[in-house]
Scaffold this active site. Sequence first.
Site: not given
Length: 248
Positions: A109, A129
Amino acid sequence: MTGPALRIEDRDDFVLATLDRPEKRNAIDRAVVDALHELCADLESRPRTLVLRGAGGSFAAGADIAQLRERTAADARAGINTRAFMRVHALPMPVIAVLDGYALGGGAELAYSADIRIGTHALAIGNPEPGLGIIAAAGASWRLREIVGDGLAAEMLLAGRILTGEEAHAAGLITHLHDDGDTAFEAAAAIARRIARLDPAAVQASKRVLGAPRSAHPRIDLAEQAILFDSPEKHRRMTAFLERKQQR
């Protein structure tokens, strides 16, 4: 400027920030986040191109899981990593990420927040995740689909697909593919040096226009161009161009 988590070097044409927790594969902890905010404050007041890289053969293997495990709903709403990465993305001058080895979870990210991404054959990038009981909430859910398209973004975010360097290059997630981190960094430095030869005001205006929503065009383009058309630097550069052309 030097810190235990993020090593900062002024390279004249750009600022180099190296994630420096190689024993943790540069996992992003609160110290890294705080250092990113400090760096952004400097680059907001003195705009320069930023090159991000990781030490020890990886960019960042994710967020620090030991810290994430202890975070609560209030921490999630505070957007600890999210706000830092948004600030990196919003920097006035370009951000270039050099991606080698692991760029996973929060590391991916942070990479998505860059304007330009350069990778290596050893790259493994993605968002696993959900396997840890959380979502990719620090930018992947909105940035990734803009970079690679809805289909591939869905597979990466919903099925945990990790891309190799070759796959990331084919998808346009990285724009250059190199054999190792050193050659990838040299390519990033060459781009940063090329940016340094351009008019900073025009580069910053281009970044603002590039990041504007579709509904803002062409109004924002014309407004930015109007400012630049009356700038002394525009006249100086165009005069120099015409003089060089006459001398050929």
